[in-house]
Structure formats: structure tokens, C-alpha cells
Design an enzyme around this catalytic site. Structure first.
Site, PDB file in Angstrom:
ATOM      1  N   LYS A  88     -29.265  69.767  10.214  1.00 39.80           N
ATOM      2  CA  LYS A  88     -29.872  68.664  10.961  1.00 39.80           C
ATOM      3  C   LYS A  88     -30.809  67.856  10.064  1.00 39.80           C
ATOM      4  O   LYS A  88     -30.825  66.622  10.097  1.00 39.80           O
ATOM      5  CB  LYS A  88     -30.637  69.205  12.174  1.00 39.80           C
ATOM      6  CG  LYS A  88     -29.764  69.829  13.246  1.00 39.80           C
ATOM      7  CD  LYS A  88     -28.860  68.806  13.897  1.00 39.80           C
ATOM      8  CE  LYS A  88     -28.092  69.403  15.066  1.00 39.80           C
ATOM      9  NZ  LYS A  88     -27.182  68.427  15.703  1.00 39.80           N
ATOM     10  N   TYR A 129     -28.592  75.821  10.950  1.00 38.32           N
ATOM     11  CA  TYR A 129     -28.627  74.774  11.974  1.00 38.32           C
ATOM     12  C   TYR A 129     -29.695  73.728  11.658  1.00 38.32           C
ATOM     13  O   TYR A 129     -29.422  72.524  11.621  1.00 38.32           O
ATOM     14  CB  TYR A 129     -28.890  75.401  13.345  1.00 38.32           C
ATOM     15  CG  TYR A 129     -28.910  74.395  14.476  1.00 38.32           C
ATOM     16  CD1 TYR A 129     -27.731  73.962  15.073  1.00 38.32           C
ATOM     17  CD2 TYR A 129     -30.116  73.880  14.955  1.00 38.32           C
ATOM     18  CE1 TYR A 129     -27.742  73.046  16.112  1.00 38.32           C
ATOM     19  CE2 TYR A 129     -30.147  72.963  15.992  1.00 38.32           C
ATOM     20  CZ  TYR A 129     -28.954  72.549  16.566  1.00 38.32           C
ATOM     21  OH  TYR A 129     -28.977  71.631  17.587  1.00 38.32           O
TER      22      TYR A 129
END
Length: 242
Positions: A147, A143
Site C-alpha cells: 500500500k 500488505y
């Protein structure tokens, strides 16, 4: 009082420029609140939503909102949807639990990057990206790695102005159920404000920080706002409906 007056003046000056804006991800929690706040503040002369489906609104305030329905798997075919916008807000995002690892990467990296490329080609001057606290392209966590990767890739496009927002846990009442998030929000909501504010932030505070930031003139091409800066800017006096 002086801060309130200064912010009000910045907003008024911004409105006079008759700028147009697009929002990616207006069906999500942050995008939905962002759209509401944009309409209440009346900062833009034209508001366009770009998404995979048309949204329905009952309120009169939404009657002039433009909507462009696109296929994110074939975004090049919808380049016209990204043309003619001065400012763009990208709130696209999903989770690994909902979309699987490949689906998460496709949405949070590939869709975001391709949208940014088309926005740049279409004349967008100021691109705003909703990212995450801890984003790092070298992270071992998928994650945070994704990002961080998309932050860096969008920066390479060299928008006139590029603003990245890295909030902590977003505190909101999701329309979409995500197992575990409810408990997390309850946990942060029970902690002292001084501690919780370092790791979480209400969605409405993020949105107001975005809009308070967009009206402020900036010389820097790229700016990164971490969770504390988001809190400070989102709670600035005069951040409510003018």
C-alpha cells in the site's frame, strides 16, 4: 446550518462544471457504495466503470452508467478506457488470503499503478486512491508495504491533484465472505465509539468523505487523509443525498 449550506454550494458549483469520472473496483464493497452515492448526489455528467467484467444493475438510476471491460494483464491495450475523465477513483484491492502473495501484489500495486499511469496519460486531473491505515513502503508487513509503495509511485506521476485515503478497518456487510473479517467488524462494533473510530470506519463514511473532498477546492497537489480526517469529513453536515 452554515456548514450545510457551504457544502451544498460546493456541490452545486461542482455539478455546473460537468465533469466526468471513472471508478476502478466498483464490484467491491467500497466501490459499490461509492457508485451508489455518486449517482444519488449527481455530481458528475458522465460516470464510467472500468473493470474485468460488466456489472449488472436492476435499478433505473444505473441506466446511464458506462462500462469499460478490460484485461488488467494487458492494460496498455485498453488505454482508450482511461481517456477523457476529469476525476478517477481507485478502489481496487484483494487480499493475500484470496489471491496469494504474488496475486495480491499484482492487483494492489501493479494494476493500480498501471491504471494510474493510463489515467494520467488520458487526461485525468484528480486521482483518488483508497489505501489503508498504516500504509508504509518500509513496513515489514506485505500488505502495508505494498500500500505504501503504490501510494509513493502514484505520487510520482504528478496528477494535478492526488488524494490518498487511509481508512482503518472498513465496517460493512460484505457480499464476499472473508474469514475473520466478520469477527473483526463485530469486535469494533462492540467498542466505545471514541475508541473504535480511531481504528475503524464505516464504508459509507469513507465514500462520503471522498465525495465531500472532491468538491472542495484545494491548492495542494497531494493530500493524505488518515482515519480521523475521513471520519470528520464523511460526517460533515449535508453529506447525505442532496
Amino acid at each position: 446550518m452554515a456548514e450545510t449550506e457551504a457544502l451544498s454550494k460546493l456541490r452545486e458549483d461542482f455539478r455546473m462544471q460537468n465533469k466526468s469520472v471513472f471508478i476502478l473496483g466498483a464490484s467491491g464493497e467500497t466501490g459499490r457504495v461509492l457508485l451508489k452515492e455518486i449517482l444519488e448526489q449527481g455530481l458528475f455528467s458522465k460516470v464510467t466503470l472500468i473493470g474485468r467484467r460488466k456489472l449488472t444493475f436492476d435499478e433505473e438510476a444505473y441506466k446511464n452508467v458506462n462500462q469499460e471491460v478490460v484485461d488488467f494483464e494487458k492494460l496498455d491495450d485498453y488505454a482508450s478506457a482511461f481517456q477523457g475523465h476529469d476525476v478517477g477513483f481507485c478502489c481496487l484491492g484483494t487480499t493475500r488470503g484470496k489471491a496469494g502473495a504474488e496475486g495480491f501484489v499484482r492487483v494492489d500495486r501493479d494494476y493500480v499503478l498501471k491504471s494510474a499511469e493510463l489515467a494520467k496519460a488520458g487526461g485525468c486531473k484528480h486521482f483518488n486512491l483508497l489505501s489503508s491505515k498504516g500504509a508504509d513502503k518500509s513496513s515489514n508487513f506485505l500488505y502495508l508495504q505494498v500500500k505504501g509503495e503504490v501510494e509513493a509511485k502514484v505520487e510520482e506521476l504528478k496528477f494535478d491533484r492526488y488524494s490518498v485515503f487511509r481508512p482503518g478497518v472498513l465496517l460493512c456487510d460484505r457480499q464476499e465472505s472473508r474469514p475473520g473479517e466478520w469477527l473483526v467488524r463485530k469486535f469494533f462494533g462492540s467498542l466505545p465509539d471514541s475508541w473504535a473510530s480511531g481504528h475503524s470506519v464505516p464504508v459509507v463514511t469513507v465514500v462520503r468523505a471522498m465525495l465531500n473532498n472532491v468538491v472542495r477546492p484545494r491548492d495542494k497537489q497531494m493530500e493524505l487523509l488518515e482515519n480521523k480526517a475521513i471520519h470528520d469529513l464523511g460526517k460533515a453536515h449535508g453529506s447525505l443525498k442532496p
